[in-house]
Design an enzyme around this catalytic site. Structure first.
Site, short mmCIF file in Angstrom:
data_model
loop_
_atom_site.label_atom_id
_atom_site.label_comp_id
_atom_site.label_asym_id
_atom_site.label_seq_id
_atom_site.Cartn_x
_atom_site.Cartn_y
_atom_site.Cartn_z
N GLU A 188 0.83 -1.21 0.00
CA GLU A 188 0.00 0.00 0.00
C GLU A 188 0.87 1.26 0.00
OE1 GLU A 188 -4.12 -1.15 2.14
OE2 GLU A 188 -2.43 -1.02 3.52
N GLU A 221 -6.57 -7.21 -1.62
CA GLU A 221 -7.12 -7.23 -0.27
C GLU A 221 -8.61 -6.95 -0.38
OE1 GLU A 221 -5.46 -4.83 2.79
OE2 GLU A 221 -3.42 -5.59 2.54
#
Length: 580
Positions: free
Chosen positions: A158, A232
């Site tokens: 991320e 995710e």
């Protein structure tokens, strides 16, 4: 040997389209004797892949150390995945977030203020390369093209939410390849951060929990070819102390999963099974208010904290069955746990003889925890003050909780989430003692890597206080009681208490801490984690493998006030109220 590559529209395994149906399962949040059980339950839900982060700070708690034993045996975890006929995705960071202490980055790394965080900085990169090399020594032999389970390896994590240093990402990717990783490399970012968080040549995946069609459309704009993947899929959420227990309706989450699979996308469920922040491993968030995470990482996942299937498990399995064959059998339903109870006894009061918990060190100026070796999670700070009237004690900043005693009497507690940094002393002549607790390092955002303890020193009525004795508490070597004694009623901490718990078999237990204040618990030497009257979490999960048939030792370090000094176990976990 098998071949796994990224095709024009699909992942290709030996030339045939292959959809990744993955679930996140962090080996470091599950007792190692339960890994095989959790992996098998993922397979029985219809998944074909297990994804895991790798926590740098757990493997390397001090410089030069790299632990791959017990609950950190990544090699064994990957072998168990292969034994189950499943595949694996490895996400070694170096930053993992994961609501894990410091996002997985070792605190010792930032003792040198010149070290950069998640950017192209030589000292940081040198340490990162050393860490990744150790991880890849384990992972390389397990790659699918060497007849192992590993299909994908992720670069950073991320990153678009933190920065856009392409030179840094390129250095990580190049080192990953040089270390022998030959499977495809991926990145994951929220849809609006995809550009900043990746590089051409790394396969982009997205993270989200709703509006699947819209998010996949954005992903396709940033990843014009190759398979779409939600790296995710947020099917639940985490909890922090003082708030509610987060849940996501099973029907809503299943509908979003259905939309993903209908679009032909691959998926990684975050989480399939959350597990537990055992010991002192929880992270924290700070977006203006400091919010430490609770011990449970149940995450409202398909498999709950104790490894039992939930309604979400069965709803997801039904969705997957519409697109792929699933195994015929399902795990048995949850069963009630045994409910023994016993009294706590043998109090060892921390302030009566602190030397039993550690060794005093003298410092002219008050040090932060990060200046001490080893770096403590709890420490006592002591000095003498003099004056002829009451005074105001102030600290630069408290990270994260400080309880102040004056001549042995409690004066008050300063808490970071309340932005406390000062309190009144009843007089200014005597011994000042401060118990400081690190409640978990920030795991997301610009405060990653910040120091713990008291930052910026202390003052009395504006005058700096110098000459401090510091005692880091050794939580790996708690003292044994000198005498045996009972506890008849409420008791004030800081105090160490013990009990013997009888068990008929090695089975999961749920310890009810509802009558306790704030502190830590060990069961047969295994750190169960933190409890706090704030909630929402009320029970601590005791994994069956640490429970012995017969007598078991329970140790509690109460830091606040304990209203009911009894150890009671309940049949089901109590994770707190929800918004509903």
């Amino acid at each position: 040997m098998p071949e796994f590559v990224i095709g024009e529209t699909d992942f290709l395994l030996d030339g045939r389209p292959f959809r990744i149906l993955s679930g996140a399962l962090h080996y470091f949040r599950v007792h190692p004797d339960l890994w095989a059980d959790r992996i098998d339950k993922a397979r029985r839900m219809g998944l074909n892949t297990i994804e895991t982060y790798v926590p740098w700070n757990a493997h390397a708690p001090s410089p030069g150390e790299f632990d791959l034993t017990g609950g950190l045996d990544l090699d064994r975890f990957l072998r168990l995945i292969a034994d189950a006929g499943m595949y694996a995705i490895v996400r070694p960071g170096p930053y993992i977030c994961a609501e894990w202490d410091n996002g997985g980055l070792p605190a010792w790394l930032f003792r040198d203020p010149a070290v950069g965080v998640r950017r192209y900085e030589p000292k940081y990169l040198d340490a990162v390369r050393g860490y990744l090399s150790r991880v890849y020594e384990v992972v390389v032999p397990h790659q699918v093209d060497r007849d192992g389970p590993v299909l994908l390896v992720q670069v950073e994590n991320e990153y678009g939410a933190f920065g856009d240093d392409k030179r840094y990402l390129k250095a990580l990717a190049e080192h990953t390849r040089a270390a022998g990783i030959t499977v495809p490399l991926t990145t994951v970012d929220q849809p609006d951060m995809l550009e900043a968080g990746s590089l051409d040549g790394l396969h982009r995946t997205a993270s989200f929990g709703s509006a699947a069609a819209d998010r996949l459309k954005i992903l396709r704009e940033h990843q014009p070819t190759g398979p779409l993947m939600c790296g995710e899929f947020w099917n639940g959420w985490f909890d922090h102390w003082g708030a509610h227990h987060h849940t996501t309706p099973a029907a809503d989450a299943a509908a979003e999963l259905d939309a993903l699979l209908a679009a032909g996308a691959s998926v990684n469920l975050y989480m399939f099974h959350g597990g537990t922040n055992f010991g002192l491993t929880n992270g924290a968030n700070d977006k203006g208010v400091y919010q430490p995470l609770v011990t449970s990482y149940d995450y409202d996942a398909p498999l709950d904290e104790a490894g039992d299937p939930t309604p979400k498990y069965h709803a997801f399995r039904d969705v997957i069955a519409r697109y792929h064959k699933v195994p015929d059998s399902v795990p048995p339903p949850k069963r009630d746990a045994p409910t023994p109870s016993t009294r706590l006894r043998d109090p060892v009061r921390l302030l009566d003889a602190p030397e039993r918990f550690g060794t005093w060190e003298f410092h002219e100026q008050l040090p932060a925890f990060d200046e001490l070796t080893p770096m403590p999670r709890l420490a006592l700070l002591r000095t003498r003050v003099s004056g002829d009237r009451p005074g105001v004690l102030a600290f630069g900043e408290v990270r994260d909780r400080a309880t102040v005693f004056f001549d042995g009497d409690p004066v008050g507690t300063l808490q970071r989430d309340h932005h406390d940094r000062a309190l009144a002393l009843p007089r200014a002549e005597g011994e000042l003692l401060v118990l400081v607790e690190d409640q978990g390092r920030v795991d997301y955002g610009p405060r990653i890597g910040e120091a713990k303890g008291v930052i910026g020193g202390a003052s009395l009525d504006g005058e700096p206080l110098a000459g401090w004795d510091v005692l880091p508490l050794d939580l790996d070597a708690l003292p044994t009681p000198v005498t045996t004694s009972t506890v008849d009623g409420p008791i004030a901490g800081p105090v160490l208490l013990r009990a013997e718990v009888d068990a008929a078999a090695s089975t999961d237990l749920f310890l009810d801490t509802g009558g306790w204040g704030k502190g830590l618990v060990w069961f047969n030497g295994f750190g169960l984690g933190r409890y706090w009257r704030r909630g929402p979490q009320r029970t601590l999960y005791v994994p069956g493998p640490v429970v012995r048939p017969g007598g078991n030792e329970l140790v509690v370090l109460e830091l606040g006030t304990m209203l009911d000094p009894a150890a009671r176990f309940v049949p089901r976990p109590l994770l707190g109220h929800t918004e509903a």
